[in-house]
Write a protein that holds these residues in place. Structure first.
Motif, mmCIF file in Angstrom:
data_model
loop_
_atom_site.group_PDB
_atom_site.id
_atom_site.type_symbol
_atom_site.label_atom_id
_atom_site.label_comp_id
_atom_site.label_asym_id
_atom_site.label_seq_id
_atom_site.Cartn_x
_atom_site.Cartn_y
_atom_site.Cartn_z
ATOM 1 N N HIS A 122 1.074 -1.442 -0.173
ATOM 2 C CA HIS A 122 -0.176 0.241 0.247
ATOM 3 C C HIS A 122 0.379 1.537 -0.360
ATOM 4 O O HIS A 122 1.255 1.247 0.948
ATOM 5 C CB HIS A 122 -1.027 -0.209 1.137
ATOM 6 N N GLU B 189 -5.690 1.888 -4.513
ATOM 7 C CA GLU B 189 -6.307 1.257 -4.220
ATOM 8 C C GLU B 189 -7.914 2.008 -3.959
ATOM 9 O O GLU B 189 -7.740 3.046 -5.190
ATOM 10 C CB GLU B 189 -6.204 2.152 -2.112
ATOM 11 N N HIS C 21 -9.940 0.219 0.430
ATOM 12 C CA HIS C 21 -9.816 1.674 2.084
ATOM 13 C C HIS C 21 -10.621 1.156 2.298
ATOM 14 O O HIS C 21 -12.379 0.593 2.295
ATOM 15 C CB HIS C 21 -9.735 2.884 1.644
ATOM 16 N N ALA D 285 -8.172 -2.711 3.098
ATOM 17 C CA ALA D 285 -7.113 -1.416 3.463
ATOM 18 C C ALA D 285 -7.549 -0.816 5.368
ATOM 19 O O ALA D 285 -8.442 -0.462 6.097
ATOM 20 C CB ALA D 285 -6.626 -0.057 2.547
ATOM 21 N N HIS D 286 -6.346 -0.474 6.097
ATOM 22 C CA HIS D 286 -6.370 -0.287 7.365
ATOM 23 C C HIS D 286 -6.697 -0.999 8.620
ATOM 24 O O HIS D 286 -6.929 0.016 9.422
ATOM 25 C CB HIS D 286 -7.135 0.913 7.323
#
Ligand SMILES: [Zn+2]
Length: 267
Positions: A7, A118, A150, A175-176
């Protein structure tokens, strides 16, 4: 330690947000050269690689049909400068679906892209779900590449859960870990779906004990290393990974093996 960072983004200098500045860049003008130079001096360069997605330009997707090419060409240009260090991603524009699906095919089959992402609805200004997103997911599955989507809110993670159910053949990196303030919901969703993994990019990697909770709840097989460079620093994030209380085998899974398996690449 070997690492694949799933990423990162390429931003153009605009002087008004931190994305265009590059951690550890030498003094002087910022550009793709400084990106290559700084990543080349980081610990990632010790046998590792970094996935690059479009950054600047995705906020223009809605109004400008040519933005998808410009934004993705910027990433391709960077990757071509140091192919041993970078892995190309493809960032889709759901507003111009036909062009995007054609480009996805071109990027994966001819330009060497290994992942679609992304997908960032809140910046690109599109919906989290809908026929266009379905088409992008289906195309990625057909091309055999994973997606990076995301998530930083409960609603983001819930949408990814529904997409995972609707597209069981798609392999999704959330993501995250679902976001610094909503990671528990992200973890729940990733845990409930076999085809969702979670990347450590952004603050969850270094904020409190989010990584330890993710390890406990998800296990090392569901986690992939990510930074969100240049918004976050590579070496600090690698250092946090090195100090995680896991076996060497699990650390290796998170560091690069899961990502390499997902993208079908060796190291
Ligand atoms: Zn993101």
């Amino acid at each position: 330690m070997r690492v694949i960072d799933v990423h990162s983004h390429i931003y153009r200098e605009n002087g008004h947000d931190p994305g265009w500045e590059i951690p550890q860049a030498a003094p002087g003008p910022i550009g793709p050269e400084s990106y290559v130079d700084a990543v080349g001096r980081s610990r990632l360069a010790q046998g590792g690689r970094m996935v690059v997605y479009a950054g600047s330009g995705i906020e223009k997707f809605r109004e400008d049909a040519t933005a998808v090419r410009g934004a993705n060409e910027a990433a391709a240009e960077l990757v071509a400068m140091a192919p041993e260090l970078f892995i190309l991603g493809f960032t889709p524009d759901p507003f111009h679906l036909q062009e995007t699906l054609c480009m996805m095919e071109e990027w994966v089959k001819e330009r060497g892209a290994k992942i679609v992402g992304e997908i960032v609805p809140y910046i690109a200004g599109h919906e989290r779900e809908g026929p266009e997103i379905d088409a992008v997911y289906e195309k990625a599955a057909e091309l055999g590449v994973p997606l990076n989507n995301h998530s930083s809110t409960t609603e983001d993670s819930a949408a990814i859960g529904r997409l995972a159910e609707k597209h069981p053949e798609a392999r999704i990196i959330m993501a995250h870990i679902g976001g610094t303030w909503a990671f528990r919901d992200g973890i729940k969703v990733a845990r409930a779906h076999e085809n969702i993994w979670a990347d450590t990019s952004g603050w969850p990697m270094v904020a409190g004990g989010i990584m330890e909770i993710a390890l406990r709840e998800l296990g090392a097989s569901k986690l992939v290393f990510g930074t969100d460079y240049p918004l976050c620093d590579i070496d600090s994030w690698v250092s946090r990974l090195e100090r995680l209380p896991v076996s060497d085998e699990d650390r290796e899974r998170i560091a690069w093996r899961n990502a390499a398996d997902l993208m079908g690449i060796g190291l």
